[in-house]
Design an enzyme around this catalytic site. Structure first.
Site, PDB file in Angstrom:
ATOM      1  N   THR A 159       8.371  12.019  -9.802  1.00 41.18           N
ATOM      2  CA  THR A 159       8.888  12.142 -11.170  1.00 41.18           C
ATOM      3  C   THR A 159      10.214  11.418 -11.396  1.00 41.18           C
ATOM      4  O   THR A 159      10.368  10.733 -12.415  1.00 41.18           O
ATOM      5  CB  THR A 159       9.032  13.630 -11.559  1.00 41.18           C
ATOM      6  OG1 THR A 159       7.796  14.296 -11.311  1.00 41.18           O
ATOM      7  CG2 THR A 159       9.390  13.763 -13.026  1.00 41.18           C
ATOM      8  N   ARG A 189      -0.953  -4.458  -4.277  1.00 40.52           N
ATOM      9  CA  ARG A 189      -1.128  -5.872  -4.621  1.00 40.52           C
ATOM     10  C   ARG A 189      -0.184  -6.813  -3.891  1.00 40.52           C
ATOM     11  O   ARG A 189      -0.447  -8.017  -3.834  1.00 40.52           O
ATOM     12  CB  ARG A 189      -1.000  -6.055  -6.128  1.00 40.52           C
ATOM     13  CG  ARG A 189      -1.978  -5.207  -6.934  1.00 40.52           C
ATOM     14  CD  ARG A 189      -3.426  -5.415  -6.504  1.00 40.52           C
ATOM     15  NE  ARG A 189      -4.349  -4.641  -7.333  1.00 40.52           N
ATOM     16  CZ  ARG A 189      -5.660  -4.618  -7.169  1.00 40.52           C
ATOM     17  NH1 ARG A 189      -6.218  -5.329  -6.205  1.00 40.52           N
ATOM     18  NH2 ARG A 189      -6.431  -3.883  -7.951  1.00 40.52           N
TER      19      ARG A 189
END
Length: 301
Positions: free
Chosen positions: A89, A223
């Site tokens: 968070t 990625r």
């Protein structure tokens, strides 16, 4: 050509007119704002806006624990703790907005990350440019024998030249037909939303992509990995350079615990304990499948 003259002029104008602000400013991010980082043959990534910095992550974390925490840990120590223990968070308090120009087939892979806000250039309203991604010869490889999603050995010179010729010819032929279909010269002209179906997947599109830092780190972990497809990995690498300057402490923790870290299964942990105790462990005695065992061994060799 990654940028048009108009886009270059817009960037120069934006960077020439700084504005006063009371919000948190990251000096590292400021040097990237609006600048286009070239990627592939016609693509780019540029930072349009950002919110927050390393201090914002700590501020969000401490709101739950009270001010007393600050005297116990410095900011970087707290960020490393948050990253190490998968507290997500506080990282969501930072956001990044990018302008990306990329081939359509890369965009379709990228959009699988459904945790961002995206607005893409529309070929229903506008005409796409005649720009296609044509790989370098050294990036043309055969299908991997072990991984259905990956590449194997680089193609030979003759086969590579033949593939490149086909890629160029097919792309330009498809675009020629696209132009002819939408032309209203002597005909009604096909609607753009229909004519676009004939365009190849290596044509370039553009989008604005806004994401919070937690989900951006997830994107980069997958990625920017060496196993990711080259054509999306180079975009992730360019973004990593921006994030490293924007939130340096958070990025160092990300490198340490995500990019450079290893996650083990329960079987993997047990095998490692047995191996450290001097036991010889094989795939047959590990409780893992052949592929799991191969991946497990690959982490240590």
């Amino acid at each position: 050509m990654p940028l048009t003259p108009e886009q270059s002029a817009e960037i120069e104008d934006l960077r020439a007119t700084p504005r006063q602000t009371l919000r948190a400013v990251s000096e590292g991010a400021e040097k990237h704002l609006y600048k286009a980082h070239p990627v592939l043959d016609h693509g780019f990534v540029r930072m349009i806006d950002y919110m927050g910095d390393d201090a914002a992550i700590c501020q969000a974390a401490r709101v739950s624990y009270g001010r007393g925490t600050k005297s116990v840990q410095n900011d970087e120590g707290l960020i490393r703790y948050l990253m190490r223990h998968w507290h997500s968070t506080p990282f969501e308090m930072c956001e990044l907005k990018l302008h990306v120009k990329l081939p359509v087939f890369v965009a379709r892979q990228w959009i699988r990350h459904r945790t961002a806000n995206v607005n893409e250039y529309s070929a229903r309203y506008s005409i796409l440019d005649r720009e296609f991604y044509i790989p370098r010869a050294e990036d043309l490889a055969a299908q991997s024998a072990q991984n259905n999603q990956g590449r194997g050995d680089v193609l030979g010179e003759e086969e590579s030249a033949r593939v490149l010729d086909w890629l160029r010819e097919d792309a330009h032929r498809a675009y020629d037909h696209y132009e002819q279909m939408i032309s209203d010269d002597g005909q009604q002209g096909l609607a753009r939303e229909l004519a676009r179906m004939n365009l190849p997947a290596n044509i370039y599109t553009q989008w604005y992509w806004k994401v919070d830092l937690h989900n951006l780190f997830h994107f980069l972990r997958l990625r920017a990995d060496s196993h990711a497809q080259y054509e999306i990995r180079v975009y992730a690498d360019a973004i990593c350079e921006m994030v490293r300057d924007w939130v340096p402490a958070a990025y160092r923790a990300f490198e340490e615990y995500r990019l450079g870290g290893v996650t083990l299964s329960a079987s993997g942990v047990e095998c490692l304990r047995r191996m450290l105790a001097g036991e010889e462990v094989t795939q047959e005695t590990s409780g893992m499948s052949a592929r799991e065992w191969r991946e497990f061994k690959g982490e240590w060799q």
